[in-house]
Scaffold this motif. Structure first.
Motif, short mmCIF file in Angstrom:
data_model
loop_
_atom_site.label_atom_id
_atom_site.label_comp_id
_atom_site.label_asym_id
_atom_site.label_seq_id
_atom_site.Cartn_x
_atom_site.Cartn_y
_atom_site.Cartn_z
N VAL A 1 58.85 56.46 74.99
CA VAL A 1 58.05 57.30 74.09
C VAL A 1 58.85 58.56 73.82
O VAL A 1 59.50 59.11 74.72
CB VAL A 1 56.70 57.66 74.76
N LYS A 2 58.82 59.02 72.56
CA LYS A 2 59.53 60.24 72.22
C LYS A 2 59.01 61.41 73.03
O LYS A 2 57.84 61.45 73.42
CB LYS A 2 59.40 60.55 70.73
N LYS A 3 59.89 62.36 73.27
CA LYS A 3 59.58 63.47 74.17
C LYS A 3 58.31 64.23 73.79
O LYS A 3 57.45 64.46 74.64
CB LYS A 3 60.76 64.43 74.21
N ASP A 4 58.17 64.61 72.52
CA ASP A 4 57.00 65.39 72.09
C ASP A 4 55.70 64.62 72.32
O ASP A 4 54.73 65.15 72.86
CB ASP A 4 57.11 65.75 70.59
N GLU A 5 55.69 63.35 71.91
CA GLU A 5 54.49 62.52 72.08
C GLU A 5 54.18 62.32 73.56
O GLU A 5 53.02 62.38 73.98
CB GLU A 5 54.71 61.17 71.39
N ALA A 6 55.22 62.10 74.36
CA ALA A 6 55.02 61.87 75.79
C ALA A 6 54.43 63.11 76.46
O ALA A 6 53.53 62.99 77.31
CB ALA A 6 56.35 61.50 76.45
N GLU A 7 54.90 64.28 76.09
CA GLU A 7 54.37 65.50 76.68
C GLU A 7 52.90 65.71 76.31
O GLU A 7 52.10 66.15 77.13
CB GLU A 7 55.20 66.71 76.23
N GLU A 8 52.54 65.37 75.08
CA GLU A 8 51.13 65.47 74.66
C GLU A 8 50.24 64.52 75.47
O GLU A 8 49.14 64.90 75.89
CB GLU A 8 51.00 65.14 73.17
N ILE A 9 50.71 63.30 75.69
CA ILE A 9 49.94 62.32 76.45
C ILE A 9 49.74 62.79 77.88
O ILE A 9 48.64 62.71 78.44
CB ILE A 9 50.61 60.93 76.39
N VAL A 10 50.80 63.29 78.49
CA VAL A 10 50.70 63.79 79.87
C VAL A 10 49.73 64.96 79.94
O VAL A 10 48.90 65.05 80.86
CB VAL A 10 52.10 64.19 80.41
N LYS A 11 49.79 65.85 78.94
CA LYS A 11 48.88 67.00 78.91
C LYS A 11 47.43 66.53 78.81
O LYS A 11 46.55 67.02 79.53
CB LYS A 11 49.23 67.90 77.72
N LYS A 12 47.18 65.55 77.93
CA LYS A 12 45.82 65.04 77.75
C LYS A 12 45.30 64.37 79.02
O LYS A 12 44.15 64.59 79.43
CB LYS A 12 45.78 64.07 76.58
N LEU A 13 46.15 63.57 79.67
CA LEU A 13 45.75 62.90 80.92
C LEU A 13 45.46 63.94 82.01
O LEU A 13 44.52 63.78 82.80
CB LEU A 13 46.82 61.92 81.38
N THR A 14 46.24 64.98 82.05
CA THR A 14 46.02 66.05 83.03
C THR A 14 44.70 66.75 82.81
O THR A 14 43.97 67.06 83.76
CB THR A 14 47.20 67.05 82.99
N GLU A 15 44.39 66.99 81.53
CA GLU A 15 43.10 67.64 81.21
C GLU A 15 41.92 66.76 81.62
O GLU A 15 40.86 67.28 81.97
CB GLU A 15 43.03 67.94 79.71
N LEU A 16 42.09 65.45 81.56
CA LEU A 16 41.01 64.53 81.92
C LEU A 16 40.83 64.39 83.44
O LEU A 16 39.83 63.83 83.88
CB LEU A 16 41.25 63.15 81.30
N GLY A 17 41.82 64.83 84.21
CA GLY A 17 41.70 64.73 85.66
C GLY A 17 42.67 63.73 86.29
O GLY A 17 42.47 63.30 87.41
N ALA A 18 43.70 63.37 85.57
CA ALA A 18 44.69 62.44 86.10
C ALA A 18 46.01 63.19 86.31
O ALA A 18 46.24 64.23 85.68
CB ALA A 18 44.91 61.27 85.15
N ALA A 19 46.84 62.65 87.15
CA ALA A 19 48.18 63.20 87.34
C ALA A 19 49.16 62.21 86.73
O ALA A 19 49.17 61.03 87.09
CB ALA A 19 48.47 63.41 88.80
N ALA A 20 49.97 62.69 85.79
CA ALA A 20 50.95 61.83 85.13
C ALA A 20 52.28 62.57 85.08
O ALA A 20 52.33 63.80 85.11
CB ALA A 20 50.48 61.47 83.73
N GLU A 21 53.34 61.80 84.95
CA GLU A 21 54.67 62.40 84.88
C GLU A 21 55.55 61.60 83.93
O GLU A 21 55.26 60.45 83.60
CB GLU A 21 55.31 62.48 86.26
N LEU A 22 56.64 62.24 83.50
CA LEU A 22 57.61 61.61 82.62
C LEU A 22 58.78 61.13 83.45
O LEU A 22 59.24 61.83 84.35
CB LEU A 22 58.10 62.60 81.56
N GLU A 23 59.23 59.95 83.16
CA GLU A 23 60.41 59.42 83.86
C GLU A 23 61.53 59.24 82.88
O GLU A 23 61.37 58.88 81.77
CB GLU A 23 60.10 58.06 84.49
#
Length: 167
Positions: free
Chosen positions: A145-167
């Motif tokens: 996933v492109k960097k910008d889109e991936a960062e948005e997804i991680v941010k959204k998951l974090t707001e929902l209560g999940a922990a996500a990271e980029l590899e």
């Protein structure tokens, strides 16, 4: 017909001499390369195999890199393949990564349903599959996933209560 055969007989020795001259003239090599070639030519078959195995290991080459490929130039292909192999780590450090994998590492039990819904929306999975992915954390949700889109997804998951990271 007889004349053609006579002409062919006269030209054959000249063609053979010309071919032998072409084989004899090789591009000039440096003294270092000449010495290495002389040393390698003195090896027996077992020593030559050991040398090739060591060379492949140090240069990061595979058996396919050492194949001639029908077009000749096996050694040239090896040298050409070794140069990029040595330069690759330097280039990788200089370039910034453009594509990332999104990995769900954990989630808050209270936010499980919200996280499952978001995973469904991101991946296009069914409810059961999305639930299995979330419950099986840590797991990769999306790849490349492109960097910008991936960062948005991680941010959204974090707001929902999940922990996500980029590899």
């Amino acid at each position: 017909m007889l004349a053609v055969l006579r002409t062919a007989r006269r030209l054959a020795p000249a063609a053979a001499r010309s071919a032998s001259r072409r084989r004899m003239t090789a591009p000039a090599a440096s003294e270092k390369v000449e010495k290495i070639c002389d040393d390698v030519c003195q090896l027996n078959v077992l020593e030559l195999k050991e040398f090739l195995d060591l060379f492949k290991e140090r240069a990061g080459l595979s058996d396919a890199d050492l194949q001639g490929g029908g077009g000749g130039g096996g050694v040239v292909q090896v040298a050409a393949a070794a140069a990029p192999a040595a330069a690759a780590p330097a280039e990788a450090a200089a370039e910034e990564k453009e594509f990332f994998d999104i990995k769900l590492t954990s989630f808050d039990a209270k936010a499980k349903i919200k996280v499952i819904k978001e995973v469904r929306a991101l991946t296009g999975l069914g409810l059961k599959e999305a639930k299995e992915v979330v419950e099986g954390a840590p797991s990769v949700l999306k790849k490349e996933v492109k960097k910008d889109e991936a960062e948005e997804i991680v941010k959204k998951l974090t707001e929902l209560g999940a922990a996500a990271e980029l590899e």
